[in-house]
Scaffold this active site. Sequence first.
Site, mmCIF file in Angstrom:
data_model
loop_
_atom_site.group_PDB
_atom_site.id
_atom_site.type_symbol
_atom_site.label_atom_id
_atom_site.label_comp_id
_atom_site.label_asym_id
_atom_site.label_seq_id
_atom_site.Cartn_x
_atom_site.Cartn_y
_atom_site.Cartn_z
ATOM 1 N N ASP A 238 0.783 -1.158 -0.076
ATOM 2 C CA ASP A 238 -0.032 0.243 0.180
ATOM 3 C C ASP A 238 0.668 1.283 -0.048
ATOM 4 O O ASP A 238 0.491 2.238 -0.683
ATOM 5 C CB ASP A 238 -0.794 -0.201 1.204
ATOM 6 C CG ASP A 238 -2.323 -1.013 1.109
ATOM 7 O OD1 ASP A 238 -2.421 -1.329 0.149
ATOM 8 O OD2 ASP A 238 -2.706 -1.248 2.054
ATOM 9 N N HIS A 261 -3.381 4.597 4.578
ATOM 10 C CA HIS A 261 -3.344 5.461 3.665
ATOM 11 C C HIS A 261 -3.669 7.037 4.026
ATOM 12 O O HIS A 261 -2.888 8.044 3.338
ATOM 13 C CB HIS A 261 -4.564 5.132 2.930
ATOM 14 C CG HIS A 261 -4.541 3.830 2.344
ATOM 15 N ND1 HIS A 261 -3.537 3.546 1.440
ATOM 16 C CD2 HIS A 261 -5.414 2.746 2.229
ATOM 17 C CE1 HIS A 261 -3.660 2.101 0.901
ATOM 18 N NE2 HIS A 261 -5.039 1.581 1.422
#
Length: 304
Positions: A238, A261
């Site tokens: 990610d 994130h």
Amino acid sequence: MYQRTIKRPIRFMGIGLHLGEKVNVTIRSAPVDSGIVFIRTDLERPVKIKADFSNVIDTQFATTLGSNGVKIWTVEHLMAAFMGLGIDNAIIEVDSSEIPIMDGSASPFVYLLRSAGIEIQNKSKKFFVIKRPISVINGDKKATLTPYKGLKITCSVDYNHPLITNQSYGMQFSNGTFEKEICRARTFGFFKDIDALWDSGLAKGGSLDNVVILGDSNVMNESGLRFPDEFVRHKILDSIGDLSLLGAPVIGHLIAYKSGHQLNHELTEKVFSNQNNWGVIESFDEEFKKYNIPSFGILSDQPV
């Protein structure tokens, strides 16, 4: 080292993780200096959204890009595949607001991109150089970018779960490490959270085929884990996708503790908040020689 795109178009279909809709995707080559550009083709007038940190509009459970009220969800795994293979320029046409989840990792995207072939373009490759340490902190979560001679990511996670306690992994981004160590790591979630996600209109396309689901003390997927520490490896995956939104491969060391994130995005914003934090070099600059840059797994790096 030169910029790269793909040789032939790729077409595939999959299910969106959160909306649960069927999604058709076509990836095409793009000229030098184009970057990665998404195009929503399901709208009356197609809308282009460049893969750039300034276009991030949401970081809840995924990285979402948007422009003029139009969005593309869950771009991080595909973006990680582009960065992992050193692909600088591409056009992604998608007929929904979400990129398919595939198997929950970047591996299917890597396979498709390699199948299409990678074209070396006649323009020098750009790199984003971290010039001084930058950190963001949110409670006990922290993400830092520091100067480094190549690209390194060190990540630690610590969930209140017996299978993900004090799990750490460090990745030196060099030839083949992304494909060998990171790209197959799948997204994960907790069985206890599923009802709340569904009530929020999320995870409608999630299943044991595309998410590692954790029970109270076990992995519910019959096939088990791909790596003993698959969870922290997926966090690195990610992070690679989120870092790619800086617009060029990063030269620096990312140190992340319980990051996600949102913190990754806050870090990229903070990097850009001061010109002294960063710089851009091209592969034929004299300064480039002092860095240890991977070839991104491509054996030949000469333009056709």
